[in-house]
Design an enzyme around this catalytic site. Structure first.
Site, PDB file in Angstrom:
ATOM      1  N   TYR A  81       0.837  -1.210   0.000  1.00  0.00           N
ATOM      2  CA  TYR A  81       0.000   0.000   0.000  1.00  0.00           C
ATOM      3  C   TYR A  81       0.871   1.259   0.000  1.00  0.00           C
ATOM      4  O   TYR A  81       0.655   2.174  -0.801  1.00  0.00           O
ATOM      5  CB  TYR A  81      -0.933  -0.013   1.213  1.00  0.00           C
ATOM      6  CG  TYR A  81      -1.932   1.131   1.221  1.00  0.00           C
ATOM      7  CD1 TYR A  81      -3.091   1.063   0.457  1.00  0.00           C
ATOM      8  CD2 TYR A  81      -1.713   2.271   1.985  1.00  0.00           C
ATOM      9  CE1 TYR A  81      -4.015   2.110   0.458  1.00  0.00           C
ATOM     10  CE2 TYR A  81      -2.626   3.324   1.994  1.00  0.00           C
ATOM     11  CZ  TYR A  81      -3.784   3.240   1.230  1.00  0.00           C
ATOM     12  OH  TYR A  81      -4.689   4.278   1.230  1.00  0.00           O
TER      13      TYR A  81
ATOM     14  N   LYS B 257       1.095   4.187  -2.882  1.00  0.00           N
ATOM     15  CA  LYS B 257       0.694   5.579  -2.627  1.00  0.00           C
ATOM     16  C   LYS B 257       1.861   6.566  -2.765  1.00  0.00           C
ATOM     17  O   LYS B 257       1.652   7.725  -3.106  1.00  0.00           O
ATOM     18  CB  LYS B 257       0.022   5.692  -1.256  1.00  0.00           C
ATOM     19  CG  LYS B 257      -1.310   4.934  -1.169  1.00  0.00           C
ATOM     20  CD  LYS B 257      -2.339   5.491  -2.160  1.00  0.00           C
ATOM     21  CE  LYS B 257      -3.677   4.807  -2.074  1.00  0.00           C
ATOM     22  NZ  LYS B 257      -4.673   5.369  -2.994  1.00  0.00           N
TER      23      LYS B 257
HETATM   24  N1  LIG Z   1     -10.160   5.768   4.211  1.00  0.00           N
HETATM   25  C1  LIG Z   1      -8.946   6.186   4.509  1.00  0.00           C
HETATM   26  O1  LIG Z   1      -8.544   6.225   5.695  1.00  0.00           O
HETATM   27  C2  LIG Z   1      -8.009   6.623   3.420  1.00  0.00           C
HETATM   28  C3  LIG Z   1      -6.866   7.356   3.791  1.00  0.00           C
HETATM   29  C4  LIG Z   1      -5.982   7.746   2.801  1.00  0.00           C
HETATM   30  C5  LIG Z   1      -6.229   7.446   1.476  1.00  0.00           C
HETATM   31  N2  LIG Z   1      -7.335   6.735   1.141  1.00  0.00           N
HETATM   32  C6  LIG Z   1      -7.542   6.419  -0.281  1.00  0.00           C
HETATM   33  O2  LIG Z   1      -8.769   6.970  -0.682  1.00  0.00           O
HETATM   34  C7  LIG Z   1      -9.351   6.160  -1.716  1.00  0.00           C
HETATM   35  C8  LIG Z   1     -10.766   5.773  -1.311  1.00  0.00           C
HETATM   36  O3  LIG Z   1     -10.735   5.025  -0.110  1.00  0.00           O
HETATM   37  P1  LIG Z   1     -12.062   4.702   0.711  1.00  0.00           P
HETATM   38  O4  LIG Z   1     -11.693   4.733   2.131  1.00  0.00           O
HETATM   39  O5  LIG Z   1     -13.160   5.545   0.205  1.00  0.00           O
HETATM   40  O6  LIG Z   1     -12.287   3.165   0.295  1.00  0.00           O
HETATM   41  P2  LIG Z   1     -13.637   2.344   0.062  1.00  0.00           P
HETATM   42  O7  LIG Z   1     -13.230   0.910   0.178  1.00  0.00           O
HETATM   43  O8  LIG Z   1     -14.726   2.849   0.918  1.00  0.00           O
HETATM   44  O9  LIG Z   1     -13.987   2.668  -1.473  1.00  0.00           O
HETATM   45  C9  LIG Z   1     -13.169   2.229  -2.526  1.00  0.00           C
HETATM   46  C10 LIG Z   1     -13.995   2.151  -3.785  1.00  0.00           C
HETATM   47  O10 LIG Z   1     -13.118   1.730  -4.865  1.00  0.00           O
HETATM   48  C11 LIG Z   1     -13.800   0.770  -5.645  1.00  0.00           C
HETATM   49  N3  LIG Z   1     -12.820  -0.097  -6.315  1.00  0.00           N
HETATM   50  C12 LIG Z   1     -11.969  -0.991  -5.753  1.00  0.00           C
HETATM   51  N4  LIG Z   1     -11.260  -1.601  -6.728  1.00  0.00           N
HETATM   52  C13 LIG Z   1     -11.671  -1.082  -7.903  1.00  0.00           C
HETATM   53  C14 LIG Z   1     -11.302  -1.308  -9.256  1.00  0.00           C
HETATM   54  N5  LIG Z   1     -10.379  -2.218  -9.612  1.00  0.00           N
HETATM   55  N6  LIG Z   1     -11.903  -0.566 -10.232  1.00  0.00           N
HETATM   56  C15 LIG Z   1     -12.846   0.348  -9.906  1.00  0.00           C
HETATM   57  N7  LIG Z   1     -13.256   0.583  -8.643  1.00  0.00           N
HETATM   58  C16 LIG Z   1     -12.664  -0.127  -7.666  1.00  0.00           C
HETATM   59  C17 LIG Z   1     -14.651  -0.020  -4.634  1.00  0.00           C
HETATM   60  O11 LIG Z   1     -15.690  -0.727  -5.276  1.00  0.00           O
HETATM   61  C18 LIG Z   1     -15.125   1.114  -3.731  1.00  0.00           C
HETATM   62  O12 LIG Z   1     -16.324   1.664  -4.216  1.00  0.00           O
HETATM   63  C19 LIG Z   1      -8.425   4.962  -1.875  1.00  0.00           C
HETATM   64  O13 LIG Z   1      -7.561   5.201  -2.966  1.00  0.00           O
HETATM   65  C20 LIG Z   1      -7.661   4.934  -0.572  1.00  0.00           C
HETATM   66  O14 LIG Z   1      -6.400   4.319  -0.708  1.00  0.00           O
HETATM   67  C21 LIG Z   1      -8.233   6.313   2.089  1.00  0.00           C
END
Ligand SMILES: NC(=O)c1ccc[n+]([C@@H]2O[C@H](COP(=O)([O-])OP(=O)(O)OC[C@H]3O[C@@H](n4cnc5c(N)ncnc54)[C@H](O)[C@@H]3O)[C@@H](O)[C@H]2O)c1
Length: 258
Positions: free
Chosen positions: A154, A158
């Protein structure tokens, strides 16, 4: 902020951060194309938006599949004269000890989190070059700024997003396309349902205490929300940030400050 007549694509718009961003863009008047692998979740978001007489549609997309993404590009070209905004939020995350990091986990994480953004940026830039204008946001993470244990794939993905963002910003700035990235700390989304349990194992905590553990080490003493992310995304997409490109903005309540 008025995004009337603006067309936006949000990958991963069916859940968590992508969902919050999609709702916020639609609220401001944009037409939001939600591109997600999960049809059920994404359709729920489309329904919430269209029930309010705002504009949205769903496109089933696997961001890691370049052919799929190319086809999506053809679809967009046919249907829309221009794409103004693009948010790459689709992503996966797995906390697990280094020696349990399989090749499969490494490849899957890279394919979705990094190659997926590369695939999508190709289409986004291509569409934005039609008008020599556009703004792209790539979701990196606090884990794209500082490596933490049990999180090698991860973190690497990132960190990669930040390089991708800077390289694109340098290349396409002269053509009016801005590319920025966001590095959120912990945002409590469905991503954390399983991750909470894995993190608890790593720190020998009770899963129910994981979020308090995070809160207590954040100077602002709260977790971020999807609304916090959506506000920053909207600012970075809008002309209010017209002199900002190639940057990765921390959004973490002061947890890290570099
Ligand atoms: N939640 C956190 O704490 C956090 C912190 C930093 C960064 N992020 C980043 O933010 C982004 C969103 O995270 P989140 O927490 O909303 O996650 P989440 O799991 O709630 O949502 C992720 C979404 O991506 C979709 N997805 C997964 N694989 C896919 C693919 N191959 N093609 C198309 N869609 C796909 C899923 O269906 C889902 O709707 C991610 O890139 C994550 O790494 C999240």
């Amino acid at each position: 902020m008025d995004f009337k007549n603006r067309i936006a694509v949000v990958t991963g718009g069916g859940s968590g951060i992508g969902k919050g961003v999609s709702l916020s863009l639609a609220e401001k008047g944009a037409m939001v194309i939600i591109a997600d692998l999960s049809e059920d979740n994404a359709m729920e978001v489309v329904d919430i938006i269209t029930d309010k007489n705002q504009k949205s549609e769903f496109y089933k997309l696997d961001v890691s599949n370049s052919k799929d993404v190319e086809k999506f590009g053809d679809y967009l070209k046919e249907k829309y004269d221009n794409i103004d905004f693009w948010v790459n939020s689709a992503g996966i995350s797995k906390i697990t000890p280094f020696f349990d990091h399989s090749e499969e986990l490494w490849d899957k994480t890279m394919d979705i989190n990094l190659k997926g953004q590369f695939n999508c940026c190709k289409v986004a830039v291509d569409r934005m070059l039609e008008n020599n204008k556009g703004s792209i946001i790539n979701l990196s993470s606090q884990s794209g700024k500082v490596g933490t244990s049990n999180y090698q794939a991860y973190c690497a993905s990132k960190f990669g997003v930040i390089g991708l963002t800077q390289s694109l910003a340098a290349e396409f700035g002269p053509q009016g396309i801005r590319v920025n990235s966001i590095a959120p700390g912990v945002i409590y989304t469905p991503m954390w349902d399983q991750q909470k349990i894995d993190y608890a194992k790593k720190r020998d905590l009770d899963p129910d205490h994981v979020m308090d553990y995070f809160k207590n080490k954040i100077p602002l003493r709260r977790l971020g929300t999807v609304e916090d992310v959506a506000q920053l995304v909207c600012f970075l997409l809008s002309d209010d940030s017209s002199y900002i490109t190639g940057q990765t903005i921390n959004l973490n309540g002061g947890d890290i400050m570099f």
